[in-house]
Write a protein that holds these residues in place. Structure first.
Motif, mmCIF file in Angstrom:
data_model
loop_
_atom_site.group_PDB
_atom_site.id
_atom_site.type_symbol
_atom_site.label_atom_id
_atom_site.label_comp_id
_atom_site.label_asym_id
_atom_site.label_seq_id
_atom_site.Cartn_x
_atom_site.Cartn_y
_atom_site.Cartn_z
ATOM 1 N N TYR A 19 78.071 36.928 27.883
ATOM 2 C CA TYR A 19 77.162 36.864 26.726
ATOM 3 C C TYR A 19 76.238 35.661 26.809
ATOM 4 O O TYR A 19 75.025 35.779 26.585
ATOM 5 N N PHE A 91 76.649 37.460 18.938
ATOM 6 C CA PHE A 91 77.608 37.880 19.965
ATOM 7 C C PHE A 91 77.965 39.354 19.814
ATOM 8 O O PHE A 91 77.871 40.137 20.782
ATOM 9 N N HIS A 94 75.074 41.851 20.376
ATOM 10 C CA HIS A 94 74.813 42.062 21.803
ATOM 11 C C HIS A 94 75.740 43.126 22.373
ATOM 12 O O HIS A 94 75.292 44.051 23.068
ATOM 13 N N TRP A 95 77.023 43.011 22.097
ATOM 14 C CA TRP A 95 77.981 43.958 22.674
ATOM 15 C C TRP A 95 77.907 45.321 22.004
ATOM 16 O O TRP A 95 78.284 46.333 22.611
#
Length: 305
Positions: A19, A91, A94-95
């Motif tokens: 990340y 975070f 993003h995933w």
């Protein structure tokens, strides 16, 4: 107070590294910001490891438990919690885009309300006293006076000031080119006073300070690029000479620059551009400073104050 768990799983370490690499490539974040993100995510991963949870398996309930742990066991402040949630949202977003999770566990969690502290500033008289303090008979004193003039004229961050090179300054046009956070460039007018001091400094002091050919605008006493810590010591020294007893740092002159501009009627968006703030809300805190100043003047001078 209990200490936080110190171990994380290998998958969590890999997912954090991936990340941070991705966000660095996308946004060009500074090392300090990336380090802050890493510490926040490592803290969550360590707690998750103690609960047999991995980062990508956590639910909003798990995150609420971690927030409670931060508050009760670590004494986390509202400001620290808001910073952690901002990092976590990026975070998990993003995933989610990468299809590694199906829901964002931060989506229903609100950031805590926090009062924004007013930045410490100097009065215009304080600034004039500080500017007049350096000994102009010495090359270092003339250098320091010029740095103060540029800092106050442009509202630079200290890292931007000490990093200036000759090619960044265009005295003919009266502007300085600054590379700020995230590698963003901005042009800032210097003003006649700062230009005058830069010309005198370049003529009388800079050649004495340089020990070898160098493009840096403000070398240290050893002729090398100056550190932020060195400039901090210089400004503290001259504040003492000037008799200024208020807490002072290089950032204080940046705050004074913004506050005095707004006190004299500058448009908030212009100040935002000059400071290099990406978000206007960051600049709006200076309106509170100006309002406090107006209240003080009203109370002092109005017959009904």
């Amino acid at each position: 107070m209990k200490s936080a768990p110190s171990t994380i799983s290998d998958p969590d370490q890999q997912i954090i590294d991936a990340y941070l690499d991705a966000v660095w490539m996308e946004k060009g974040l500074s090392e300090a910001t990336l380090s802050s993100y890493r510490q926040d995510l490592l803290g969550l991963a360590r707690w998750g490891f103690s609960q047999s949870l991995t980062l990508l398996a956590m639910t909003d309930a798990d995150l609420r438990c971690y927030l409670a742990y931060r508050l009760t066991e670590q004494g986390a402040s509202a400001r620290s919690t808001a910073r952690f949630l901002s990092c976590s949202r990026g975070f998990y977003a993003h995933w989610l885009r990468e299809n590694r999770i199906v829901t964002d566990p931060t989506a229903l969690i609100e950031s805590p309300r926090q009062g924004r502290p007013l930045p410490k500033s100097l009065s215009e008289a304080d600034v004039e006293a500080l500017l007049a303090a350096p000994d102009l008979e010495e090359a270092i004193g003339l250098r320091d006076r010029t740095m103060f003039e540029v800092l106050y004229a442009c509202g630079l961050r200290v890292s931007e000031l000490v990093g200036l090179t000759l090619s960044d300054v265009n005295l003919r046009q009266g502007v300085v080119r600054v590379v700020g956070k995230g590698g963003k460039e901005r042009l800032i007018p210097l003003g006649d006073e700062a230009v005058s001091w830069l010309l005198r400094y370049a003529r009388e002091a800079r050649p004495q300070l340089l020990k070898q050919s160098h493009d840096i605008l403000f070398p240290s006493g050893r002729g090398q690029p100056m550190t932020r810590q060195t400039f901090w010591y210089r400004i503290k020294h001259w504040a003492m000479v000037a008799g200024i007893e208020k807490p002072l740092s290089p950032h204080t002159l940046r705050h004074a620059f913004a506050t005095h501009l707004i006190n004299h009627g500058a448009d908030l968006r212009v100040v935002q551009l000059l400071l290099g703030h990406s978000d206007l809300s960051t600049t709006q805190i200076y309106t509170h400073v100006a309002i406090e100043r107006m209240k003080s003047l009203h109370g002092e001078h109005h017959p009904r104050g």
